[in-house]
Write a protein that holds these residues in place. Structure first.
Motif, PDB file in Angstrom:
ATOM      1  N   LYS A  51       0.826  -1.224   0.000  1.00 25.46           N
ATOM      2  CA  LYS A  51       0.000   0.000   0.000  1.00 25.46           C
ATOM      3  C   LYS A  51       0.857   1.270   0.000  1.00 25.46           C
ATOM      4  O   LYS A  51       0.667   2.167   0.812  1.00 25.46           O
ATOM      5  CB  LYS A  51      -0.953   0.031   1.195  1.00 25.46           C
ATOM      6  N   LEU A  52       1.774   1.394  -0.938  1.00 22.96           N
ATOM      7  CA  LEU A  52       2.621   2.577  -1.051  1.00 22.96           C
ATOM      8  C   LEU A  52       2.019   3.514  -2.098  1.00 22.96           C
ATOM      9  O   LEU A  52       2.226   3.333  -3.306  1.00 22.96           O
ATOM     10  CB  LEU A  52       4.053   2.194  -1.425  1.00 22.96           C
ATOM     11  N   ASP A  53       1.274   4.523  -1.645  1.00 29.20           N
ATOM     12  CA  ASP A  53       0.631   5.467  -2.559  1.00 29.20           C
ATOM     13  C   ASP A  53       1.667   6.207  -3.388  1.00 29.20           C
ATOM     14  O   ASP A  53       2.742   6.554  -2.904  1.00 29.20           O
ATOM     15  CB  ASP A  53      -0.210   6.485  -1.782  1.00 29.20           C
ATOM     16  N   ASN A  54       1.311   6.470  -4.631  1.00 31.22           N
ATOM     17  CA  ASN A  54       2.136   7.231  -5.586  1.00 31.22           C
ATOM     18  C   ASN A  54       3.472   6.571  -5.905  1.00 31.22           C
ATOM     19  O   ASN A  54       4.370   7.234  -6.404  1.00 31.22           O
ATOM     20  CB  ASN A  54       2.403   8.656  -5.071  1.00 31.22           C
ATOM     21  N   ARG A  55       3.610   5.299  -5.616  1.00 29.40           N
ATOM     22  CA  ARG A  55       4.887   4.606  -5.856  1.00 29.40           C
ATOM     23  C   ARG A  55       4.689   3.461  -6.837  1.00 29.40           C
ATOM     24  O   ARG A  55       3.677   2.769  -6.810  1.00 29.40           O
ATOM     25  CB  ARG A  55       5.462   4.009  -4.572  1.00 29.40           C
ATOM     26  N   ARG A  56       5.718   3.304  -7.668  1.00 29.29           N
ATOM     27  CA  ARG A  56       5.756   2.169  -8.586  1.00 29.29           C
ATOM     28  C   ARG A  56       7.091   1.464  -8.455  1.00 29.29           C
ATOM     29  O   ARG A  56       8.124   2.105  -8.263  1.00 29.29           O
ATOM     30  CB  ARG A  56       5.631   2.634 -10.039  1.00 29.29           C
ATOM     31  N   LEU A  57       7.054   0.159  -8.551  1.00 26.18           N
ATOM     32  CA  LEU A  57       8.268  -0.628  -8.722  1.00 26.18           C
ATOM     33  C   LEU A  57       8.440  -0.714 -10.230  1.00 26.18           C
ATOM     34  O   LEU A  57       7.550  -1.199 -10.929  1.00 26.18           O
ATOM     35  CB  LEU A  57       8.101  -2.017  -8.113  1.00 26.18           C
ATOM     36  N   ARG A  58       9.530  -0.174 -10.735  1.00 26.24           N
ATOM     37  CA  ARG A  58       9.701  -0.174 -12.185  1.00 26.24           C
ATOM     38  C   ARG A  58      11.004  -0.844 -12.577  1.00 26.24           C
ATOM     39  O   ARG A  58      11.957  -0.914 -11.792  1.00 26.24           O
ATOM     40  CB  ARG A  58       9.625   1.242 -12.758  1.00 26.24           C
ATOM     41  N   LEU A  59      11.020  -1.324 -13.807  1.00 28.99           N
ATOM     42  CA  LEU A  59      12.191  -1.948 -14.394  1.00 28.99           C
ATOM     43  C   LEU A  59      12.526  -1.164 -15.656  1.00 28.99           C
ATOM     44  O   LEU A  59      11.652  -0.937 -16.497  1.00 28.99           O
ATOM     45  CB  LEU A  59      11.911  -3.413 -14.723  1.00 28.99           C
ATOM     46  N   ILE A  99      12.106   1.938  -6.972  1.00 31.23           N
ATOM     47  CA  ILE A  99      10.785   2.342  -6.485  1.00 31.23           C
ATOM     48  C   ILE A  99      10.720   3.838  -6.666  1.00 31.23           C
ATOM     49  O   ILE A  99      11.466   4.582  -6.038  1.00 31.23           O
ATOM     50  CB  ILE A  99      10.574   1.944  -5.013  1.00 31.23           C
ATOM     51  N   VAL A 100       9.859   4.268  -7.570  1.00 29.15           N
ATOM     52  CA  VAL A 100       9.798   5.681  -7.931  1.00 29.15           C
ATOM     53  C   VAL A 100       8.523   6.313  -7.377  1.00 29.15           C
ATOM     54  O   VAL A 100       7.480   5.673  -7.294  1.00 29.15           O
ATOM     55  CB  VAL A 100       9.894   5.854  -9.459  1.00 29.15           C
ATOM     56  N   ASN A 101       8.650   7.567  -6.956  1.00 26.77           N
ATOM     57  CA  ASN A 101       7.527   8.362  -6.470  1.00 26.77           C
ATOM     58  C   ASN A 101       7.080   9.253  -7.621  1.00 26.77           C
ATOM     59  O   ASN A 101       7.724  10.246  -7.933  1.00 26.77           O
ATOM     60  CB  ASN A 101       7.958   9.199  -5.263  1.00 26.77           C
TER      61      ASN A 101
END
Length: 141
Positions: free
Chosen positions: A46-54, A128-130
């Protein structure tokens, strides 16, 4: 007992504060693209505004990734081709990253990278980007 440095880490005895004077402020010879991402607000964390990206990134010979912070963006970076030099705020000397090395970027890390070799450097990056904090993104590239 002497400390041991692992591949792609600050050499033993060289850890310390580096002001990174003269660090580049704009990318040179760098291309990147996002491969995929996961919205972490929709996951159990539940990390709002965050994506795990590659992502994948290429740094051409003579290219530079400008000075940036990882205060809000932990990352793992794997070198797939070439050799890249990291200039870190946590190390008094440049850190050499070779094929197979993984660099761990986390809170307190400020650094910039350069390719002084003759072949392109190919990186795979997971972070993990905001998305609500664009200064953590490399939008100039």
């Amino acid at each position: 007992m002497a400390s041991v440095a692992f591949a792609g880490e600050c050499p033993a005895g060289q850890a310390g504060t580096n002001a990174l004077a003269g660090a580049p402020t704009a990318p040179v010879g760098v291309t990147e693209s996002e491969i995929s991402s996961i919205d972490l607000a929709a996951e159990n964390v539940k990390l709002d505004n965050r994506r795990l990206r590659l992502r994948k990134m290429t740094i051409m010979p003579g290219g530079m990734v400008p000075l940036h912070s990882h205060a809000d963006r932990p990352a793992l970076i794997m070198v797939n081709a070439g050799e890249v030099i990291e200039n870190s705020s946590k190390c008094l000397v440049p850190i050499v990253h070779k094929v197979g090395d993984v660099s761990k970027e986390f809170l307190g890390t400020m650094h910039w990278w350069t390719n002084k070799g003759k072949v392109p450097v190919m990186l795979t990056i997971s972070d993990i980007v905001n998305d609500k904090k664009p200064e953590t993104m490399m939008e100039k590239m």
